[in-house]
Design an enzyme around this catalytic site. Structure first.
Site, short mmCIF file in Angstrom:
data_model
loop_
_atom_site.label_atom_id
_atom_site.label_comp_id
_atom_site.label_asym_id
_atom_site.label_seq_id
_atom_site.Cartn_x
_atom_site.Cartn_y
_atom_site.Cartn_z
N TYR A 157 0.84 -1.20 0.00
CA TYR A 157 0.00 0.00 0.00
C TYR A 157 0.87 1.26 0.00
CZ TYR A 157 -3.39 3.53 1.47
OH TYR A 157 -4.17 4.67 1.54
N ALA A 159 3.98 1.61 -0.97
CA ALA A 159 4.67 1.75 -2.27
C ALA A 159 3.71 2.23 -3.35
CB ALA A 159 5.30 0.42 -2.66
N1 LIG Z 1 -9.00 6.79 5.21
C1 LIG Z 1 -7.72 7.03 5.42
O1 LIG Z 1 -7.23 6.96 6.55
C2 LIG Z 1 -6.82 7.42 4.27
C3 LIG Z 1 -5.56 7.94 4.57
C4 LIG Z 1 -4.71 8.28 3.52
C5 LIG Z 1 -5.12 8.13 2.22
N2 LIG Z 1 -6.36 7.61 1.95
C6 LIG Z 1 -6.73 7.46 0.55
O2 LIG Z 1 -7.91 8.21 0.31
C7 LIG Z 1 -8.73 7.55 -0.66
C8 LIG Z 1 -10.10 7.27 -0.09
O3 LIG Z 1 -9.98 6.53 1.12
P1 LIG Z 1 -11.23 5.99 1.94
O4 LIG Z 1 -10.81 5.80 3.34
O5 LIG Z 1 -12.45 6.82 1.64
O6 LIG Z 1 -11.31 4.53 1.30
P2 LIG Z 1 -12.50 3.67 0.76
O7 LIG Z 1 -12.04 2.26 0.79
O8 LIG Z 1 -13.77 4.01 1.48
O9 LIG Z 1 -12.62 4.19 -0.72
C9 LIG Z 1 -12.06 3.57 -1.80
C10 LIG Z 1 -13.13 3.37 -2.85
O10 LIG Z 1 -12.48 2.83 -4.00
C11 LIG Z 1 -13.35 1.88 -4.57
N3 LIG Z 1 -12.59 0.94 -5.40
C12 LIG Z 1 -11.77 -0.06 -4.99
N4 LIG Z 1 -11.28 -0.72 -6.05
C13 LIG Z 1 -11.79 -0.11 -7.16
C14 LIG Z 1 -11.65 -0.33 -8.55
N5 LIG Z 1 -10.90 -1.34 -9.04
N6 LIG Z 1 -12.30 0.48 -9.41
C15 LIG Z 1 -13.09 1.49 -8.93
N7 LIG Z 1 -13.27 1.74 -7.63
C16 LIG Z 1 -12.62 0.95 -6.75
C17 LIG Z 1 -14.04 1.21 -3.39
O11 LIG Z 1 -15.24 0.57 -3.79
C18 LIG Z 1 -14.25 2.40 -2.44
O12 LIG Z 1 -15.50 3.00 -2.64
C19 LIG Z 1 -7.97 6.28 -1.04
O13 LIG Z 1 -7.19 6.56 -2.19
C20 LIG Z 1 -7.08 6.03 0.16
O14 LIG Z 1 -5.95 5.27 -0.18
C21 LIG Z 1 -7.22 7.25 2.96
#
Ligand SMILES: NC(=O)c1ccc[n+]([C@@H]2O[C@H](COP(=O)([O-])OP(=O)(O)OC[C@H]3O[C@@H](n4cnc5c(N)ncnc54)[C@H](O)[C@@H]3O)[C@@H](O)[C@H]2O)c1
Length: 254
Positions: A157, A159
């Site tokens: 993740y 990376a």
């Molecule tokens: N929540 C945190 O603590 C946090 C911290 C740093 C970065 N992020 C980043 O922020 C973003 C949102 O995070 P979140 O917590 O809302 O996560 P989340 O898991 O709720 O959102 C990710 C979304 O991506 C969708 N998804 C997964 N695979 C997919 C695919 N192949 N095609 C289309 N959609 C797909 C999922 O269905 C989900 O709705 C992500 O990029 C995450 O890496 C989150």
């Protein structure tokens, strides 16, 4: 309103509790028309935006498939006539197993890279012809503050999110001539359904553990990311490209 009549695609915005949905709702309030793209159903987010007086459609999308991303761009153009903003928010995050690097299989490594790093690239390729034709566009790639902290139990993740920043820099050079800006937004650990699931699976109160490490001692909510995401999509950031905006309450200083 900072995004009046702009057309925005937000990937991974199908979960009402997620960062993508919070950005989508805020963009709608700023006057944008939304395309909610997700591999899971996003109609609840669309209905919420419509109930608040906004305009939105859902397009089921798998960001790992170039065909699916091209169909997404086509659906956006057919419905709204243009593409002004792409937010690459979709990621494998909640389903990441926290484990020692010796336990991470190549299948797990490849799956995470495919969604988190190749996914944004596929979407950029899909929207860039329209943005180039328009001679303008805004792309925002979601990375994570973990690229600075280097969280040890999810090397794939971490990376994959580092690759997002490197991709931002490379694409900024490729797209700048077309007046397209591309920047990275890096949240810290945020209270989403995914964040809560990671805590439940690891048995660790991650949010509470991180709180004293932040200058601002609170746990961010998805809405905390919406303002910076508006800035990167608005004309206020027109001379800013290839950059990373860290939004973690002051754990890291990049
Ligand atoms: N929540 C945190 O603590 C946090 C911290 C740093 C970065 N992020 C980043 O922020 C973003 C949102 O995070 P979140 O917590 O809302 O996560 P989340 O898991 O709720 O959102 C990710 C979304 O991506 C969708 N998804 C997964 N695979 C997919 C695919 N192949 N095609 C289309 N959609 C797909 C999922 O269905 C989900 O709705 C992500 O990029 C995450 O890496 C989150």
């Amino acid at each position: 309103m900072q995004l009046q009549d702009k057309v925005a695609i937000i990937t991974g915005a199908g979960d009402l509790e997620g960062i993508g949905a919070a950005i989508a709702q805020r963009y709608a309030k700023e006057g944008a028309k939304l395309v909610i793209a997700d591999i899971q159903d996003g109609e609840a987010v669309v209905n919420t935006i419509k109930a608040q007086g906004g305009e939105a459609i859902f397009v089921k999308t798998d960001v790992t498939s170039q065909e699916s991303c091209s169909a997404l761009a086509k659906a956006c153009i057919e419905n709204f006539g243009r593409i002004d903003i792409l937010v690459n928010n979709a990621a494998m995050f909640k389903n990441i197993k926290g484990q020692a690097f010796t336990e991470v299989t190549s299948e797990e490594w490849n799956a995470v890279m495919n969604v988190n790093s190749a996914g944004p690239f596929n979407c950029i390729k899909a929207v860039s012809p329209m943005m180039l034709e328009q001679q303008g566009g805004k792309i925002i790639n979601l990375s994570s503050s973990t690229i600075y902290e280097g969280s040890p139990f999810m090397p794939h993740y971490v990376a994959s999110k580092g690759a997002v920043m490197a991709l931002t820099r490379s694409m900024a050079r490729s797209l700048g001539g077309g007046n397209i800006t591309i920047n990275t937004l890096a949240p810290g650990f945020t209270q989403t359904a995914a964040g809560k699931e990671i805590e439940a699976r690891s048995g660790l109160p991650v949010a509470e553990m991180l709180k004293p490490m932040r200058c601002l001692q609170k746990t961010p909510t998805p809405e905390d990311l919406a303002g910076p995401a508006v800035f990167l999509a608005s004309d206020d950031s027109n001379f800013m490209t290839g950059q990373l905006l860290l939004c973690d309450g002051g754990i890291n200083f990049n």
